[in-house]
Structures are given as structure tokens and as C-alpha cells.
Design an enzyme around this catalytic site. Structure first.
Site, PDB file in Angstrom:
ATOM      1  N   HIS A 156       1.055  11.434  -2.617  1.00 13.16           N
ATOM      2  CA  HIS A 156       0.112  11.050  -1.758  1.00 13.16           C
ATOM      3  C   HIS A 156      -0.578  12.175  -1.887  1.00 13.16           C
ATOM      4  O   HIS A 156      -0.513  13.473  -1.396  1.00 13.16           O
ATOM      5  CB  HIS A 156       0.455  10.491  -0.873  1.00 13.16           C
ATOM      6  CG  HIS A 156      -0.913   9.832  -0.012  1.00 13.16           C
ATOM      7  ND1 HIS A 156      -1.487  10.229   1.557  1.00 13.16           N
ATOM      8  CD2 HIS A 156      -2.007   9.307  -0.487  1.00 13.16           C
ATOM      9  CE1 HIS A 156      -2.904   9.422   2.122  1.00 13.16           C
ATOM     10  NE2 HIS A 156      -2.851   9.050   1.279  1.00 13.16           N
ATOM     11  N   HIS A 196       0.676  -1.174  -0.199  1.00 12.90           N
ATOM     12  CA  HIS A 196      -0.072   0.541  -0.582  1.00 12.90           C
ATOM     13  C   HIS A 196       0.943   0.908  -0.100  1.00 12.90           C
ATOM     14  O   HIS A 196       1.947   1.351   0.587  1.00 12.90           O
ATOM     15  CB  HIS A 196      -1.155   0.167   1.589  1.00 12.90           C
ATOM     16  CG  HIS A 196      -1.563   1.305   1.405  1.00 12.90           C
ATOM     17  ND1 HIS A 196      -2.417   1.372   0.334  1.00 12.90           N
ATOM     18  CD2 HIS A 196      -1.420   1.765   2.439  1.00 12.90           C
ATOM     19  CE1 HIS A 196      -3.272   2.926   0.833  1.00 12.90           C
ATOM     20  NE2 HIS A 196      -3.012   3.307   1.896  1.00 12.90           N
TER      21      HIS A 196
END
Length: 535
Positions: free
Chosen positions: A355, A310
Site C-alpha cells: 500500500h 480490496h
């Protein structure tokens, strides 16, 4: 042919003498150094002088993960004018370390020939070091420790040994240590050479564990452990199936020792070798036969657990850490078969990966997929799944699709393996193929939200829907210092992180022994302020 020195021996001998190179750093300008190999300790060392006493820095060869020709490191990028003067084929980068975030040693040799010698010699030494018999690995490590402590007379003292004890996690009374030291110091010089140091080391190890008394029953002579005694140990203590086959035990001992003098039908251990074996990787609980895939890999893909990663691109936390292609390298080398790419529109028509709505740094989509192509099957031939979180416009999505087809070529699965298939293809059929996992989100829905932990409960928060977020400083009530924290202001509350590290602003120095560990918790830990706060 007699009298002819093998080519690799000639190369390593030359590297032992050292060559003048330019070493690139992150925090300071490149410098001329003498780079050399220490074969006895399996280290790469460098120094301003040719005496190497003391040397400026070192790299453990057993920690080297990759050696690549070229200028592919941030050290070269930091000093573009200096790097421009160096031909690409004169430069090489060594990636090394034992943490998730690898360090780099960036070098420019004086010539292409010298660069070639370094790369060829080091690649040989890395494999030779990893494959060395465990007793030899222990001896090399002890020699390195001895060299750190030794005086100009090539000896060490009682004081040196006391400083050495914490490094082997050994706690012993000073009186007992002095007693053992005197036993070894047969010439009463109050100092020890390397051979005596090894003897003292084993005395310290044996002295620290009362279980050696039990193990001595498998060493009737007190000196050696015979094949039959070792077999008895495997059956009685280890309950190891290996103990049922004397021929396999003989082969195991010979391969472990790699000692030509004991390459016989009934080899043996010395007692100290037997103790070392207990701590070696050859005595690990892991069954080595499972290093190779042993399951049926012909079932539909959905029948398997898939090793997944992840936020694969991050080197640290989800708020402010560095995004790096190196993170993909580490994940793929570790065996991950599903990796994540968070894609956002880039200014030049090609997406960035980072991100979203945080302070993490950006990396180019193109650089990432080139890295994936290079390392996708470095560890396993089974398929790699690219889990794409797509936040891009249709224009850049089309560019992504075209680029992946160009870079991956036939590796990219773009149509069913079998037009008549009624279930997913198997991992076996999909060997060395790259699969895409991607979905177009409905209008108004986004997956870039993340979880925050607040008062032991979880709630979803999307940073784009907050009033304000950014870095503010809080005064520490104890040391009165002002420290940065990441703040998030919503309509009802103010959240802030316990700590904040500007990872992306902290350049990585290969001389720094501190390294960043990858976070094992994917949630963001926030504190809460209920009072009204104005920015």
C-alpha cells in the site's frame, strides 16, 4: 486379503508412535521435538520427551488448511543457516487456523521417507476428520477436553467440571451441578471417568434448555427418535421439504450417523444424537444444493456480481500491517474472483506490491503471481480478474507484462475470445482464465489516495501531499505509558490514529493462540488536532 493391514493404517500407526523432527520457530532457534498424532482427539502434538505428558503444543487437524513439502514459510527464512542444512524434500509446512491469518507449523523430518509419511498421512487424516459423522466429531472434542482435565488416575473432579463450564458457555448453579454430578457418579468416588463425563455433558446440555420438553414429544419412548418421528419434526418444526420424502429422510439419517448397525431402511436417532443434530452443520439454514453453481453462467460477464477483494495483499490495516502472499491464498480459497495488486517500482527492475506511501511491508510481484497461478482455481473454475493499480514506470510495466505471460501461460487472456464478439464473453467461456483489469492514469492523477474519517465526514487525502507523516508517541493520560500512533501533518491540521500496531515488526509465533483479524473497515480512522504542532 485377510491379515494384511492397509497401507494408510500402517502410516497412521507409525505417526501415532511419533518421530523425531526439527521444529522451526519464528522467535527462537529450531529445536528437536518428538512429533506425533493423537488419533482419538485428532491432534498433531509435539514434545521434548517421548511421554507427551504434558506436550509442548498442538494443532487441531480439523483446522489444517494445507500441507506443503518444502521450506515455504517465514520460520525457515528466519534461520537460513539452520534451514540450509535441511534438504528441501525433508521439510514440510502445515498451514492451519480458523482466522484470516493462518499459522504455520514448520517441520524438518530426519529423512525424505519420514517426510513423505507425514504429508501422506496428514492429508488423509484432514479429509477423514472433516468428513467424519457429527456424533464422532463431538466425541473426539469431548475426549480432547477430558484429556486436558484428567488426573494421573484418568479421572476428573467436580472442580474440573466447574472450570470446563465456561468453555461450553454453560451457566448453572453450583447446587444443581453438584446434583447432576452425583447422579452420574454412581460409585460415589467424587470423580468421573470418560464415559461418565459424556453422560454428564449431555445432562448439562439438556438441563440448560427448557425447549427440550417440547422436543421430547418427538421421542415417545424417551430413548429413540424413529424415522417417522423425525419426519414429523422436519415437517412441523423445520418446515423442511426433506420431510416430504421418507426414502430421502432414511438416506439422510444413515449418512449422518454412518453407523453400520443402523444402515437399515428405518434408522433412528438416540435422543442425545437428535439434540446434537440440531447443533450440527447438517441442520444449517444453508441449502446444500447451492454449494454447486446453479445459475446460468453463459450470459455476458457484466451480468454478474463478482466476489471482489480490496487491498487483497494486506493481512491487517492499511497503514502498518504485513503484506503477504498468504492473503491472496485465503482470498482465492474463500471464493474471491477479483483480487487487487497495488504495484510500485522495485529496485531490481521488478515491482513490489504494497500500500503505497504507508508503512505496510512489501512483497515481490513475481511471488504474488506465482501464488495466484497456484490457487486461482482451487475453489472455482470461473475466471479470476486481477485488478491492477499500476504506479510503475513503463519499463517495469513491460517487465510485469512479460512476467505474467511467462507465469500464467495460456491461462492469461491476451486477445478476444471471439474476434466478432459484440459483448463480453461469459464466465462459462472464460473458465480457468485469468483476466487483467488495468488502466493507465492521466498525468498528475493517482489512485493511491485513501479516505479518512473525521468528525463523521469523509474527505480524500493523499499522503504524498502532506507536510510530514510517520510514527510519534503519545502519553496515555490514564496509565502514563507512551504508545505509538501514526501521525499525518497537513498545511492546516494534524491527524493521528487512535492506535498503531507495528504488525510488520511482530513476528508470528505458531505457539501463540492470538491471531490477527483482517480489518473489515477499509477507511483509516483519524483524530484531529487543530493547534500548531512542530515535528
Amino acid at each position: 486379503m485377510n491379515g494384511i493391514i492397509p497401507e494408510m493404517e500402517q502410516i497412521i500407526s507409525q505417526l501415532e508412535r511419533g518421530t523425531v523432527v526439527t521444529k522451526f520457530f519464528t522467535r527462537k532457534r529450531p529445536e528437536k521435538k518428538t512429533l506425533m498424532i493423537r488419533r482419538e482427539t485428532r491432534q498433531i502434538v509435539w514434545s521434548r520427551s517421548t511421554t507427551f505428558r504434558p506436550f509442548d503444543g498442538s494443532v487441531e487437524i480439523r483446522e489444517v488448511k494445507e500441507i506443503k513439502v518444502g521450506k515455504q514459510s517465514k520460520d525457515f527464512e528466519k534461520w537460513p543457516e539452520d534451514a540450509k542444512k535441511m534438504e528441501n524434500l525433508r521439510c514440510f509446512v502445515i498451514s492451519y487456523g480458523s482466522e484470516f491469518r493462518l499459522k504455520t507449523l514448520s517441520i524438518s523430518a530426519l529423512s525424505e521417507k519420514e517426510c513423505e509419511l507425514w504429508v501422506k498421512g496428514l492429508r488423509h487424516l484432514v479429509q477423514d476428520t472433516i468428513n467424519a459423522p457429527y456424533p464422532l466429531q463431538v466425541e473426539r472434542w469431548l475426549r480432547k477436553e477430558f484429556y486436558i482435565m484428567e488426573s494421573s488416575r484418568e479421572t476428573i473432579t467436580m472442580k474440573d467440571i466447574k472450570a470446563f463450564l465456561p468453555r461450553i458457555n454453560c451457566k448453572i448453579a453450583t447446587s444443581r451441578l453438584r446434583e447432576l454430578f452425583k447422579e452420574v457418579d454412581t460409585k460415589n468416588r467424587n470423580e468421573l471417568g470418560f464415559d461418565d463425563f459424556i453422560i454428564l455433558y449431555h445432562k448439562l446440555i439438556f438441563d440448560q434448555n427448557v425447549k427440550w420438553n417440547k422436543l421430547s414429544s418427538y421421542c415417545q419412548t424417551g430413548q429413540t427418535v424413529t424415522l417417522q418421528e423425525f419426519q414429523n419434526f422436519l415437517i412441523t418444526e423445520q418446515q423442511d421439504d426433506l420431510g416430504n420424502n421418507e426414502l430421502e429422510i432414511s438416506r439422510f439419517i444413515r449418512e449422518y450417523l454412518q453407523d453400520p448397525q443402523r444402515d437399515i431402511q428405518e434408522p433412528y436417532f438416540t435422543f442425545s444424537e437428535f439434540i446434537d443434530f440440531l447443533f450440527s452443520k447438517q441442520n444449517g439454514i444453508w441449502n446444500q444444493k447451492f454449494n454447486q453453481v446453479s445459475q446460468d453462467m453463459t450470459l455476458p460477464l457484466a451480468y454478474y456480481w463478482i466476489a471482489s477483494s480490496h487491498n487483497t495483499y494486506l493481512m491487517g490495516d492499511q497503514i502498518s500491517s504485513e503484506s503477504s502472499c498468504q492473503a491472496y491464498v485465503r482470498a482465492l480459497r474463500a471464493g474471491c474472483r477479483c483480487i487487487e495488486l497495488d504495484c510500485w517500482d522495485g529496485p531490481d527492475g521488478m515491482p513490489f506490491i504494497f500500500h503505497g506511501h504507508t508503512l505496510t511491508t512489501k512483497i515481490k510481484f513475481l511471488d504474488v503471481i506465482k501464488t495466484i497461478k497456484e490457487y486461482a482455481f482451487a475453489t472455482s473454475e470461473y475466471p479470476v480478474v486481477l485488478s491492477i493499480e499500476d504506479n510503475c514506470t513503463l519499463t517495469q510495466q513491460r517487465k510485469m507484462a512479460t512476467t505474467m505471460q511467462e507465469v500464467f501461460g495460456d491461462m492469461l487472456l491476451v486477445q478476444p475470445v471471439d474476434k466478432n464478439e459484440t459483448c463480453l464473453p461469459s464466465p462459462y467461456v472464460l473458465r480457468r482464465r485469468i483476466l487483467l483489469k488495468h488502466k493507465k492514469l492521466p498525468d498528475g492523477v493517482d489512485e493511491s489516495s485513501f479516505l479518512v474519517r473525521n468528525d463523521e465526514s469523509r474527505q480524500e487525502m493523499d499522503l504524498r501531499n502532506t507536510v510530514k507523516n510517520g510514527i510519534l508517541y503519545l502519553e496515555d493520560p490514564i496509565d502514563r505509558e507512551w504508545n505509538p500512533h501514526f501521525f499525518v501533518l497537513t498545511q492546516q491540521k494534524l491527524f493521528y490514529t487512535d492506535t498503531f500496531s507495528r504488525t510488520q515488526e511482530t513476528e508470528h509465533d505458531d505457539d501463540d493462540e492470538n491471531s490477527i483479524r483482517r480489518s473489515s473497515d477499509d477507511s483509516l480512522v483519524l483524530n484531529q488536532i487543530n493547534e500548531q504542532v512542530w515535528f
